[in-house]
Design an enzyme around this catalytic site. Structure first.
Site, PDB file in Angstrom:
ATOM      1  N   ASP A  11       0.340  -1.213   0.272  1.00 43.24           N
ATOM      2  CA  ASP A  11       0.119  -0.499  -0.276  1.00 43.24           C
ATOM      3  C   ASP A  11       0.792   0.941  -0.491  1.00 43.24           C
ATOM      4  OD1 ASP A  11      -2.376  -1.703   0.320  1.00 43.24           O
ATOM      5  OD2 ASP A  11      -1.683  -2.278   2.118  1.00 43.24           O
ATOM      6  N   GLU A  12       1.819   1.171  -1.024  1.00 44.29           N
ATOM      7  CA  GLU A  12       3.117   2.915  -0.702  1.00 44.29           C
ATOM      8  C   GLU A  12       2.374   3.367  -1.932  1.00 44.29           C
ATOM      9  OE1 GLU A  12       4.218  -0.823  -0.700  1.00 44.29           O
ATOM     10  OE2 GLU A  12       5.225  -1.316   1.137  1.00 44.29           O
ATOM     11  N   LYS A  14       2.033   2.102  -5.061  1.00 44.53           N
ATOM     12  CA  LYS A  14       2.734   1.390  -6.207  1.00 44.53           C
ATOM     13  C   LYS A  14       1.429   2.010  -8.034  1.00 44.53           C
ATOM     14  CE  LYS A  14       3.144  -2.415  -4.575  1.00 44.53           C
ATOM     15  NZ  LYS A  14       2.826  -1.915  -2.790  1.00 44.53           N
ATOM     16  N   HIS A  39      -4.410  -2.449  -6.980  1.00 42.71           N
ATOM     17  CA  HIS A  39      -2.992  -0.921  -7.229  1.00 42.71           C
ATOM     18  C   HIS A  39      -3.934  -0.224  -7.490  1.00 42.71           C
ATOM     19  CE1 HIS A  39       0.232  -3.540  -7.694  1.00 42.71           C
ATOM     20  NE2 HIS A  39       0.387  -3.681  -6.075  1.00 42.71           N
ATOM     21  N   THR A 129      -5.689 -11.604   3.486  1.00 41.27           N
ATOM     22  CA  THR A 129      -6.834 -11.057   2.521  1.00 41.27           C
ATOM     23  C   THR A 129      -7.754 -12.222   2.369  1.00 41.27           C
ATOM     24  OG1 THR A 129      -6.085 -11.888   0.294  1.00 41.27           O
ATOM     25  CG2 THR A 129      -5.175  -9.021   1.571  1.00 41.27           C
TER      26      THR A 129
HETATM   27  P1  IMP Z   1      -2.131 -12.795   1.766  1.00 45.39           P
HETATM   28  O1  IMP Z   1      -1.422 -12.637   0.475  1.00 45.39           O
HETATM   29  O2  IMP Z   1      -3.401 -12.907   1.301  1.00 45.39           O
HETATM   30  O3  IMP Z   1      -2.585 -14.945   1.792  1.00 45.39           O
HETATM   31  O4  IMP Z   1      -1.980 -11.989   2.664  1.00 45.39           O
HETATM   32  C1  IMP Z   1      -0.747 -12.762   3.930  1.00 45.39           C
HETATM   33  C2  IMP Z   1      -0.941 -11.040   4.266  1.00 45.39           C
HETATM   34  O5  IMP Z   1      -0.666 -10.290   3.312  1.00 45.39           O
HETATM   35  C3  IMP Z   1      -1.373 -10.288   5.691  1.00 45.39           C
HETATM   36  O6  IMP Z   1      -0.339  -9.984   6.013  1.00 45.39           O
HETATM   37  C4  IMP Z   1      -2.612  -9.213   3.598  1.00 45.39           C
HETATM   38  O7  IMP Z   1      -3.557  -8.562   4.715  1.00 45.39           O
HETATM   39  C5  IMP Z   1      -1.546  -8.923   3.543  1.00 45.39           C
HETATM   40  N1  IMP Z   1      -0.917  -8.623   1.938  1.00 45.39           N
HETATM   41  C6  IMP Z   1      -1.235  -9.081   1.439  1.00 45.39           C
HETATM   42  N2  IMP Z   1      -1.817  -8.350  -0.046  1.00 45.39           N
HETATM   43  C7  IMP Z   1      -1.304  -7.159   0.138  1.00 45.39           C
HETATM   44  C8  IMP Z   1      -1.793  -6.128  -0.483  1.00 45.39           C
HETATM   45  O8  IMP Z   1      -1.758  -5.750  -1.769  1.00 45.39           O
HETATM   46  N3  IMP Z   1      -0.729  -4.776   0.614  1.00 45.39           N
HETATM   47  C9  IMP Z   1      -0.664  -4.889   1.636  1.00 45.39           C
HETATM   48  N4  IMP Z   1      -0.946  -6.003   2.121  1.00 45.39           N
HETATM   49  C10 IMP Z   1      -1.102  -7.440   1.842  1.00 45.39           C
END
Ligand code: IMP
Length: 422
Positions: A11-12, A14, A39, A129
């Site tokens: 969430d920077e 990008k 994004h 997520t």
């Molecule tokens: P997953 O990728 O859904 O398995 O989630 C694993 C971790 O990555 C969790 O802490 C999510 O909140 C984080 N995460 C996954 N995708 C994003 C993203 O696009 N932005 C920020 N955090 C993310």
């Protein structure tokens, strides 16, 4: 090939940066992750959040590759494409989205398993997520998954059906309340028919041939360095390689072909999901930052945890990726503060000073350096020379500490609100 990636916990900003620079490229390419990404891109004052589709989609003449290192959920992809066409009816994704035959599928039961594991007391809750990302990648590593290219095989349907039934049996035995299997498999196979309208090919060959013809590729990272499966704050990470080396393996392009590596970071930190976050703010100011910076997950809507900038973590990310230019976002959100904190090292429970963020312990206490804050109306600043002196000093401090230049400074959420600094 140049790369854009996140240096913190995602969430920077990008999406906005890629949208800005993608006009300089012939191809944008996603190399990792799936529909867990979000994004955000602004078009004519309206905003859309892209999950799987590369951020160059709105640029005429730019091809958008969904690379081998990604995991593709056909159901979510179909929804995203239909949404995109409502948002902008001039976009023709069938003509400019190219999908790797070797990308792995996220199956409907992967998403159910993700929910189950997040909620079951038998597993560590990561705060995912719930898009089935870990389940798709783990089945890939187990060599039990199906890939995009498999959808053309005559036994594809029966192979998928077998996996769905097997997972269903397991989840039902665990007592999970499940939607009808028929319903989710019909939805999946309808989405597969939709997917067949797209150009699915050997993207490695396509990308390398394009480089050979002198074309320019921008690799688009999802999630971020501190969420990398190997180098992030494990186990509170995502399941893919989010770093510069991941662009090379995820796209099948040699590291020798990598040029510029743009590292995107906020002037403060945020994180969604669980895991170490030494500079986290639990006070009123943390809440103020969340509201002012609109820090709510673009994918899940979850409130993001907020905190001051973590320099050891940023130095670590710059090192792991070999970042050549920093893209700093949201310094405008900190405007109006008398002073701004940056964590320069951590102090451990026994009083030891720790400067390495690679094995970030949960209980690391941040030690801050306070810098003079800035106050400006960023909407009228169109040139880096017009930035307040205090912000220039902040940027110089970061450049000296990170030993890389600040290439771009984002000054607001709008598409045009970004300054080229070098
Ligand atoms: P997953 O990728 O859904 O398995 O989630 C694993 C971790 O990555 C969790 O802490 C999510 O909140 C984080 N995460 C996954 N995708 C994003 C993203 O696009 N932005 C920020 N955090 C993310």
């Amino acid at each position: 090939m140049d790369i854009v990636l996140g240096l913190q916990w995602g969430d920077e900003g990008k999406g906005k940066f890629i949208d800005l620079i993608s006009e300089n490229y012939d191809i944008t390419a996603r190399f990792n992750g799936g529909s867990n990404a979000g994004h955000s891109i602004e078009r004519n004052g309206r905003r859309i959040t892209l999950k799987m589709i590369p951020s160059g989609i709105f640029m005429k003449g730019v091809q958008n590759v969904i690379g081998t290192g990604t995991v593709l959920d056909p159901v979510s992809f179909k929804k995203e494409i239909l949404n995109l066409q409502v948002f902008d009816n001039t976009v023709q994704p069938e003509n400019n989205v190219i999908i790797s035959l070797k990308a792995h599928f996220v199956l409907p039961t992967h998403k159910l398993l993700d929910v189950f594991m997040e909620e079951s007391p038998d597993y560590t809750t990561i705060g995912t997520t719930k898009n089935g990302i870990a389940q798709a990648y783990s089945n890939k590593i187990l060599r039990q998954n199906v890939r995009v290219g498999d959808m053309f095989a005559p036994d594809f349907k029966s192979r998928v059906q077998h996996i769905l039934e097997r997972d269903y049996k397991m989840l039902a035995a665990e007592g999970m309340s499940l939607p009808s299997l028929e319903e989710i498999s019909n939805e999946f196979f309808e989405a597969i028919d939709f997917l067949k309208n797209f150009n699915c090919t050997e993207t490695e060959i396509y990308l390398n041939a394009a480089l050979g013809e002198g074309k320019k590729i921008l690799a688009e990272g999802s999630q971020a360095t501190m969420l990398d499966i190997d180098h992030g704050t494990y186990p509170y990470v995502t399941s893919s390689s989010t770093i510069a080396a991941g662009a090379s393996s995820g796209l099948g392009v040699s590291p020798k072909k990598i040029g510029e590596i743009f590292g995107v970071a906020k002037a403060y930190c945020t994180r969604v999901g669980n895991g170490a976050f030494p500079t986290e703010l639990f006070d009123e100011f943390g809440e103020e930052l969340r509201i002012k910076g609109n820090e709510f997950g673009s994918n899940t809507g979850r409130p993001r945890r907020t905190g001051w900038l973590d320099l050891p973590a940023l130095k670590y990310a710059v090192m792991i990726n070999g970042v050549t230019q920093l893209v700093l976002t949201k310094a405008d959100v900190l405007s109006g503060l008398k002073s701004v904190a940056v964590c320069i090292h951590y102090e451990l429970e026994d009083g030891t000073i720790e400067t390495n963020a690679g094995t970030l312990p949960e209980n690391a206490r941040p030690v801050f350096k306070w810098l003079t804050g800035w106050d400006a109306d960023f909407s009228v600043i169109k040139d880096s020379a017009a930035l307040p002196t205090e912000l220039k000093d902040f940027l110089s401090f970061l450049e000296a500490e990170l030993e890389i230049p600040v290439g771009y400074l984002s000054t607001g959420p709008g598409r045009e609100e970004i300054l080229k600094m070098i």
